[in-house]
Design a protein around this motif. Sequence first.
Motif, mmCIF file in Angstrom:
data_model
loop_
_atom_site.group_PDB
_atom_site.id
_atom_site.type_symbol
_atom_site.label_atom_id
_atom_site.label_comp_id
_atom_site.label_asym_id
_atom_site.label_seq_id
_atom_site.Cartn_x
_atom_site.Cartn_y
_atom_site.Cartn_z
ATOM 1 N N ALA A 199 45.381 47.733 53.138
ATOM 2 C CA ALA A 199 45.220 46.371 53.648
ATOM 3 C C ALA A 199 43.741 45.999 53.729
ATOM 4 N N PHE A 200 43.021 46.281 52.636
ATOM 5 C CA PHE A 200 41.636 45.832 52.546
ATOM 6 C C PHE A 200 41.556 44.320 52.766
ATOM 7 N N ASN A 201 40.365 43.822 53.076
ATOM 8 C CA ASN A 201 40.181 42.383 53.262
ATOM 9 C C ASN A 201 40.569 41.581 52.028
ATOM 10 N N ASN A 202 40.480 42.183 50.850
ATOM 11 C CA ASN A 202 40.840 41.438 49.641
ATOM 12 C C ASN A 202 42.317 41.574 49.286
ATOM 13 N N VAL A 203 43.092 42.232 50.146
ATOM 14 C CA VAL A 203 44.541 42.376 49.949
ATOM 15 C C VAL A 203 45.310 41.370 50.789
ATOM 16 N N THR A 204 44.944 41.263 52.045
ATOM 17 C CA THR A 204 45.747 40.477 52.982
ATOM 18 C C THR A 204 45.880 38.990 52.621
ATOM 19 N N PRO A 205 44.940 38.362 51.910
ATOM 20 C CA PRO A 205 45.166 36.955 51.524
ATOM 21 C C PRO A 205 46.336 36.751 50.572
ATOM 22 N N PHE A 206 46.892 37.838 50.010
ATOM 23 C CA PHE A 206 48.034 37.711 49.104
ATOM 24 C C PHE A 206 49.364 37.672 49.854
ATOM 25 N N ILE A 207 49.323 37.579 51.169
ATOM 26 C CA ILE A 207 50.543 37.523 51.957
ATOM 27 C C ILE A 207 51.463 36.418 51.435
ATOM 28 N N ASN A 208 52.747 36.731 51.298
ATOM 29 C CA ASN A 208 53.805 35.815 50.841
ATOM 30 C C ASN A 208 53.768 35.520 49.344
ATOM 31 N N ILE A 209 52.852 36.133 48.594
ATOM 32 C CA ILE A 209 52.822 35.915 47.150
ATOM 33 C C ILE A 209 53.679 36.982 46.467
ATOM 34 N N PRO A 210 54.660 36.572 45.657
ATOM 35 C CA PRO A 210 55.535 37.547 45.002
ATOM 36 C C PRO A 210 54.756 38.430 44.032
ATOM 37 N N ALA A 211 55.288 39.615 43.813
ATOM 38 C CA ALA A 211 54.703 40.539 42.842
ATOM 39 C C ALA A 211 55.703 40.768 41.711
ATOM 40 N N PRO A 212 55.201 40.919 40.481
ATOM 41 C CA PRO A 212 53.788 40.878 40.101
ATOM 42 C C PRO A 212 53.182 39.486 40.302
ATOM 43 N N VAL A 213 51.915 39.476 40.623
ATOM 44 C CA VAL A 213 51.232 38.234 40.966
ATOM 45 C C VAL A 213 50.976 37.423 39.702
ATOM 46 N N ALA A 214 51.399 36.173 39.721
ATOM 47 C CA ALA A 214 51.179 35.285 38.577
ATOM 48 C C ALA A 214 49.696 34.935 38.466
ATOM 49 N N SER A 215 49.279 34.654 37.242
ATOM 50 C CA SER A 215 47.856 34.374 37.007
ATOM 51 C C SER A 215 47.386 33.130 37.744
ATOM 52 N N LEU A 220 45.473 33.052 50.083
ATOM 53 C CA LEU A 220 44.882 32.286 51.173
ATOM 54 C C LEU A 220 43.392 32.077 50.919
ATOM 55 N N ASP A 221 42.904 30.934 51.343
ATOM 56 C CA ASP A 221 41.509 30.580 51.098
ATOM 57 C C ASP A 221 40.625 31.203 52.181
ATOM 58 N N VAL A 222 40.497 32.520 52.098
ATOM 59 C CA VAL A 222 39.582 33.236 52.985
ATOM 60 C C VAL A 222 38.651 34.047 52.093
ATOM 61 N N PRO A 223 37.403 34.215 52.507
ATOM 62 C CA PRO A 223 36.464 34.936 51.642
ATOM 63 C C PRO A 223 36.798 36.419 51.558
ATOM 64 N N PHE A 224 36.839 36.932 50.328
ATOM 65 C CA PHE A 224 36.982 38.365 50.145
ATOM 66 C C PHE A 224 35.654 39.015 50.503
ATOM 67 N N SER A 225 35.746 40.175 51.135
ATOM 68 C CA SER A 225 34.519 40.885 51.472
ATOM 69 C C SER A 225 34.822 42.371 51.590
ATOM 70 N N GLY A 226 33.805 43.173 51.383
ATOM 71 C CA GLY A 226 33.916 44.593 51.647
ATOM 72 C C GLY A 226 34.310 45.435 50.467
ATOM 73 N N PHE A 227 34.514 44.810 49.283
ATOM 74 C CA PHE A 227 34.857 45.614 48.117
ATOM 75 C C PHE A 227 34.441 44.862 46.858
ATOM 76 N N PRO A 228 33.831 45.560 45.899
ATOM 77 C CA PRO A 228 33.230 44.868 44.769
ATOM 78 C C PRO A 228 34.227 44.235 43.809
ATOM 79 N N GLU A 229 35.416 44.815 43.655
ATOM 80 C CA GLU A 229 36.330 44.292 42.641
ATOM 81 C C GLU A 229 37.037 43.025 43.074
ATOM 82 N N GLU A 230 36.957 42.694 44.335
ATOM 83 C CA GLU A 230 37.470 41.452 44.876
ATOM 84 C C GLU A 230 38.932 41.181 44.490
#
Length: 270
Positions: A199-215, A220-230
């Motif tokens: 649950a890195f900071n760049n994971v949790t904004p995908f809440i409620n998005i089905p997988a596999p994630v469509a392009s 959620l419009d929150v800034p990713f932080s804490g990991f380079p691959e974003e």
Amino acid sequence: MAFTETDTTGDYENVSPEQLRLFYATKASINPNLSTPSIPPTVSQVHADTVAHQGNLAIMAVSDYQGMLQNFFVGLLEAKRILEVGTFTGASAIFFASALQRNGVSGGPDAHGNKPLTCLEISEEYAAIARQNFVQAGVDDYIDIVVGDAHHSLAELADQTFDLIFLDADKPSYTAYCQAILNHHMLAPSGLIIADNTAFNNVTPFINIPAPVASDATPLDVPFSGFPEEREHGQAIHEFNEYIRQEPSVEAVMLPLFTGITLVRLLPSD
């Protein structure tokens, strides 16, 4: 989880309530009645050396608290064999070896030539550091290190069974790792998979998005932080979380601790 998050030698007066809670939990989890120390004596030096030589990458080492938490599961499962995918400089493996000793497991190879703890590490540099740390901790007779791509290493271990499997390697490969483990029945029926950093900071904004994630999916419009691959990195972990949540052969629960820890167990077969 970064070991600095539960540093028990810090300045307690100038921390947030959340940090103080972590410090308190670490202190409260040190049990004087165990046959091996709650925190192996050499781990603090491993942490210090990792900071000195690896810089910011030291955040990849597990904390004392996480080491104790995971060892609680080792004891609960009465585990005899452990697989670690991603070893770094060896702190987590030293914790695991200590817990195996506590379980009465002897070091050295078994009848099949396997030591109780198998560690997979892609970097020969980190593997060499870990080996040295294992010797200094007096647990090298408990640990085999296999250097190379974990996808290939898991295939070579497909005929072996483990009571606990710890995933802490390249996060976008978690789905493939779990599929290999489950498809080859590498987890004992009463065993446990622990997947770190789910649950890195760049994971949790995908809440409620089905997988596999469509392009064209919009997290959620929150800034990713804490990991380079974003986004790409976060998307891959989210897809793992959705895969393991929906996998019919297992039950998974995520602990909202630190950067996320997911526990996975097999469901009883029909």
